[in-house]
Enzyme design. Structure first.
Site, PDB file in Angstrom:
ATOM      1  N   ASP A 197     -90.680  -5.112 -27.353  1.00  0.00           N
ATOM      2  CA  ASP A 197     -90.096  -3.895 -26.779  1.00  0.00           C
ATOM      3  C   ASP A 197     -88.599  -3.851 -27.055  1.00  0.00           C
ATOM      4  O   ASP A 197     -87.800  -4.372 -26.289  1.00  0.00           O
ATOM      5  CB  ASP A 197     -90.374  -3.893 -25.277  1.00  0.00           C
ATOM      6  CG  ASP A 197     -89.914  -2.624 -24.577  1.00  0.00           C
ATOM      7  OD1 ASP A 197     -89.679  -1.619 -25.259  1.00  0.00           O
ATOM      8  OD2 ASP A 197     -89.784  -2.659 -23.339  1.00  0.00           O
ATOM      9  N   HIS A 226     -86.446   1.957 -30.491  1.00  0.00           N
ATOM     10  CA  HIS A 226     -85.112   1.727 -29.913  1.00  0.00           C
ATOM     11  C   HIS A 226     -84.691   0.278 -30.147  1.00  0.00           C
ATOM     12  O   HIS A 226     -85.529  -0.635 -30.172  1.00  0.00           O
ATOM     13  CB  HIS A 226     -85.050   2.102 -28.432  1.00  0.00           C
ATOM     14  CG  HIS A 226     -85.948   1.329 -27.511  1.00  0.00           C
ATOM     15  ND1 HIS A 226     -85.582   0.124 -26.950  1.00  0.00           N
ATOM     16  CD2 HIS A 226     -87.190   1.598 -27.045  1.00  0.00           C
ATOM     17  CE1 HIS A 226     -86.557  -0.308 -26.169  1.00  0.00           C
ATOM     18  NE2 HIS A 226     -87.550   0.556 -26.212  1.00  0.00           N
ATOM     19  N   GLU A 231     -82.481   3.251 -24.563  1.00  0.00           N
ATOM     20  CA  GLU A 231     -83.745   3.602 -23.917  1.00  0.00           C
ATOM     21  C   GLU A 231     -83.979   2.790 -22.662  1.00  0.00           C
ATOM     22  O   GLU A 231     -84.472   3.298 -21.655  1.00  0.00           O
ATOM     23  CB  GLU A 231     -84.902   3.400 -24.899  1.00  0.00           C
ATOM     24  CG  GLU A 231     -86.232   4.002 -24.431  1.00  0.00           C
ATOM     25  CD  GLU A 231     -87.027   3.091 -23.506  1.00  0.00           C
ATOM     26  OE1 GLU A 231     -87.914   3.590 -22.790  1.00  0.00           O
ATOM     27  OE2 GLU A 231     -86.745   1.862 -23.483  1.00  0.00           O
ATOM     28  N   GLU A 232     -83.595   1.514 -22.686  1.00  0.00           N
ATOM     29  CA  GLU A 232     -83.819   0.662 -21.528  1.00  0.00           C
ATOM     30  C   GLU A 232     -82.882   0.997 -20.371  1.00  0.00           C
ATOM     31  O   GLU A 232     -83.032   0.461 -19.273  1.00  0.00           O
ATOM     32  CB  GLU A 232     -83.665  -0.812 -21.913  1.00  0.00           C
ATOM     33  CG  GLU A 232     -84.655  -1.300 -22.962  1.00  0.00           C
ATOM     34  CD  GLU A 232     -86.096  -1.327 -22.483  1.00  0.00           C
ATOM     35  OE1 GLU A 232     -86.368  -0.855 -21.359  1.00  0.00           O
ATOM     36  OE2 GLU A 232     -86.957  -1.816 -23.243  1.00  0.00           O
ATOM     37  N   ASP A 276     -82.105  -1.312 -28.309  1.00  0.00           N
ATOM     38  CA  ASP A 276     -81.599  -1.995 -27.125  1.00  0.00           C
ATOM     39  C   ASP A 276     -82.746  -2.682 -26.402  1.00  0.00           C
ATOM     40  O   ASP A 276     -83.924  -2.332 -26.595  1.00  0.00           O
ATOM     41  CB  ASP A 276     -80.889  -1.009 -26.196  1.00  0.00           C
ATOM     42  CG  ASP A 276     -81.832   0.042 -25.632  1.00  0.00           C
ATOM     43  OD1 ASP A 276     -82.610   0.624 -26.428  1.00  0.00           O
ATOM     44  OD2 ASP A 276     -81.813   0.290 -24.417  1.00  0.00           O
ATOM     45  N   HIS A 297     -90.198  -6.666 -20.511  1.00  0.00           N
ATOM     46  CA  HIS A 297     -89.245  -6.652 -19.395  1.00  0.00           C
ATOM     47  C   HIS A 297     -89.271  -7.942 -18.585  1.00  0.00           C
ATOM     48  O   HIS A 297     -88.390  -8.150 -17.749  1.00  0.00           O
ATOM     49  CB  HIS A 297     -89.462  -5.469 -18.449  1.00  0.00           C
ATOM     50  CG  HIS A 297     -89.208  -4.138 -19.059  1.00  0.00           C
ATOM     51  ND1 HIS A 297     -88.924  -3.021 -18.298  1.00  0.00           N
ATOM     52  CD2 HIS A 297     -89.183  -3.710 -20.332  1.00  0.00           C
ATOM     53  CE1 HIS A 297     -88.749  -1.979 -19.091  1.00  0.00           C
ATOM     54  NE2 HIS A 297     -88.902  -2.372 -20.340  1.00  0.00           N
TER      55      HIS A 297
END
Length: 445
Positions: A119, A86, A150-151, A88, A415
Site C-alpha cells: 500500500d 500513490h 493519499e494516506e 506516500d 497500515h
C-alpha cells in the site's frame, strides 16, 4: 496470452528492484520531518516513468504533496487509460514490533515485507510492469498519476484535478489501491464506504476536584465520555445513531473462522452487529472510537477529571451522504450526554462513499484479463474502508469507466506492522493489467 505472460515475467526482476528501492524511502507525508522523503519518492517515480518511455513527465503540487503525472498519447482511435497509485505511506508505528526493519524490504515465504510494499508502492510497480511489458509500443494512450498524500486523506486532490484536468482526462481510470479476495482469487472492487469523523469533548467542571471530597456527588468527564461513547451502539454492537443509510451487499461466503483468522480476534471475543459479514463490512455504517485524550495512568491522581475528548470515526455505506451522516452523529452525541454534561463536537474529515456499475465492454475486458492471468473469475466485492478520491475522480470525469483493482490480500496488513506483498499476486496483477491494456486497445473504435 502466453506472449504477455512471458513479457511481464521478463520485466518483473527489474520492477521488483525498483519497488524495493521505493520502499527504502520513508515517504510519510503525515510526518513533517519526513516530507523531504516524499519529494524523493516523487523524483524517483518521475525518473522511472521517463525511463519507461514517457516523454511528458511532470511533478506537480497544488499546496500539498508532490504528485507525478506522465503521459503517452493514444494511437489513432484508441482510448486513453489513466493508471493511478500513490507513493506516500502510513507511519510505521512502533518499529520494534516489526519482524524486520519497516523500511528495509525483506522476503519471507514468498512475501515481501516492509512499509509500502503493498500500500501502495506495489501499485506503482504493477503499472511499471504492465507498461514495460509493451517495450514502448503501448496499444492505448496511457497517463500515469501517482499521488503523494493519499494516506493523509488527499486534501489537495480536488485542487490537483481542477488544475490539471486536461492532463488527467481519460476514457478508463484504473486505480491500483485495493485488494483481492485471496492470493489465488482476484477481485474487482465495486463499492467503497465513505468516511466522516469528529472529535467530541465533554466537560463537567471548570477545574479538577479531590475525588474523595466530591466523588459520588459530581460527575467526572471520563465517566461521562465512556457512557456517551457506549450509546453509539446497541447491546448487539449495531450502530445506534438514527438516520444512517444501510444498503445491500453481494451474497458471498465469509465464515466465522475466516473472520477470526484474518483479524486475529482473541479467543472468546465475538463478532458485533447483525446481518452477514459482507453486509456489515460493505453496506452498513460502522462507528469506531480511534483516540482518547484524558489524564494518563502515569500522571493520574485522586482527582475528578474536568474534561475528556475522543475521536470518533464513522464509515458511511454506499448510497449515504457523508456530510448528512456526520450531522446525525453530531446530533446523537449532543443529545445523549448523561448528567447534563457539556458536549462540544468538532467536525473532521469527510469522504463520500461510492458504488460502481461494473457492466459494459470495459468491465467485460477487465474480467477477461483477470480470468486469463489468475485462472479464475474475479469476485465483485465491496471494501469496508474508504478511498474518498474515487468519488472525486468520478465527479471530475463523469464519462470515464473506473476500475478499482490492487495487489493486497487478506494477509497484507496494510497500515499495520509487518505489512507485506504476496509476490505471486504482484505478477498476476501486472499480467492482468497488461492484458487489460491490450484488450482496451482492441475494442471497437
Amino acid at each position: 496470452m502466453s506472449d504477455i505472460v512471458s513479457r511481464v515475467q521478463s520485466v518483473l526482476p527489474s520492477v521488483r528492484a525498483d519497488l524495493e528501492a521505493l520502499v527504502r524511502i520513508e515517504s510519510v507525508w503525515a510526518d513533517p520531518g519526513r516530507r523531504d522523503e516524499v519529494h524523493r519518492t516523487a523524483e524517483m517515480v518521475s525518473k522511472l516513468l521517463a525511463r519507461a518511455g514517457f516523454d511528458d513527465v511532470r511533478t506537480v503540487s497544488e499546496g500539498g504533496a508532490p504528485a507525478v503525472i506522465a503521459r503517452r498519447p493514444a494511437p489513432d482511435g484508441a482510448p486513453t487509460v489513466l493508471l493511478y497509485a500513490h507513493h506516500d505511506v502510513q507511519p510505521e508505528g512502533d518499529a520494534t514490533q516489526w519482524a524486520s526493519a519497516p523500511f528495509e524490504p525483506a522476503e519471507r515465504d514468498g512475501r515481501l515485507y516492509g512499509r509500502g510494499t503493498a500500500d501502495d508502492k506495489a501499485g506503482i510497480a504493477t503499472h511499471l510492469a504492465a507498461i514495460r511489458a509493451f517495450d514502448g509500443d503501448l496499444p492505448v494512450g496511457v497517463t500515469v498519476f501517482v499521488e503523494g498524500e493519499e494516506e493523509s486523506g488527499s486534501p489537495s486532490l480536488g485542487a490537483l484535478l481542477a488544475a490539471h484536468q486536461d492532463l488527467l482526462a481519460a476514457d478508463v481510470i484504473v486505480i491500483a489501491d485495493s485488494m483481492n479476495w485471496t492470493t489465488e482469487t482476484p477481485s474487482l472492487t465495486v463499492s467503497l464506504r465513505g468516511l466522516a469523523d469528529c472529535v467530541v469533548e465533554v466537560a463537567t467542571l471548570d477545574h479538577g476536584l479531590h475525588s474523595g471530597m466530591w466523588g459520588g456527588v459530581v460527575p467526572d468527564a471520563v465517566s461521562v465520555l465512556v457512557r456517551l461513547l457506549a450509546s453509539l451502539h446497541d447491546d448487539d454492537g449495531n450502530v445506534a445513531v438514527k438516520g444512517l443509510h444501510e444498503g445491500t451487499a453481494a451474497d458471498v461466503e465469509y465464515p466465522p473462522e475466516q473472520v477470526r483468522e484474518e483479524t486475529g480476534m482473541l479467543d472468546g471475543v465475538t463478532e458485533i452487529g447483525s446481518g452477514t459479514v459482507a453486509e456489515r463490512l460493505w453496506a452498513k455504517p460502522a462507528i469506531t472510537v480511534i483516540g482518547l485524550d484524558a489524564t494518563s495512568i502515569a500522571k493520574s491522581s485522586n482527582t475528578l477529571i474536568p474534561r475528556a475528548r475522543a475521536k470518533v470515526s464513522m464509515r458511511v455505506a454506499p448510497g449515504g451522504d457523508a456530510r448528512a451522516h456526520l450531522e446525525a452523529l453530531t446530533r446523537h452525541l449532543e443529545r445523549h450526554a448523561p448528567w447534563g454534561a457539556r458536549v462540544t463536537v468538532t467536525p473532521g474529515d469527510l469522504g463520500q462513499p461510492y458504488a460502481i456499475d461494473a457492466t459494459g465492454p470495459v468491465y467485460d475486458a477487465a474480467r477477461s484479463a483477470f480470468r486469463q492471468a489468475w485462472g479464475t473469475d474475479p469476485v465483485d466485492m465491496g471494501v469496508g474502508g474508504s478511498i474518498p478520491f474515487i468519488a472525486a475522480f468520478a465527479a471530475a470525469f463523469p464519462e470515464a469507466k473506473i476500475l478499482v483493482t490492487g495487489v493486497e490480500d487478506p494477509a497484507t496488513q496494510a497500515h499495520a506492522v509487518d505489512e507485506s506483498l504476496d509476490l505471486g499476486v504482484l505478477e498476476r496483477a501486472a499480467t492482468s493489467e497488461a492484458l487489460l491494456l491490450e484488450a482496451l486497445g482492441a475494442l471497437d473504435r
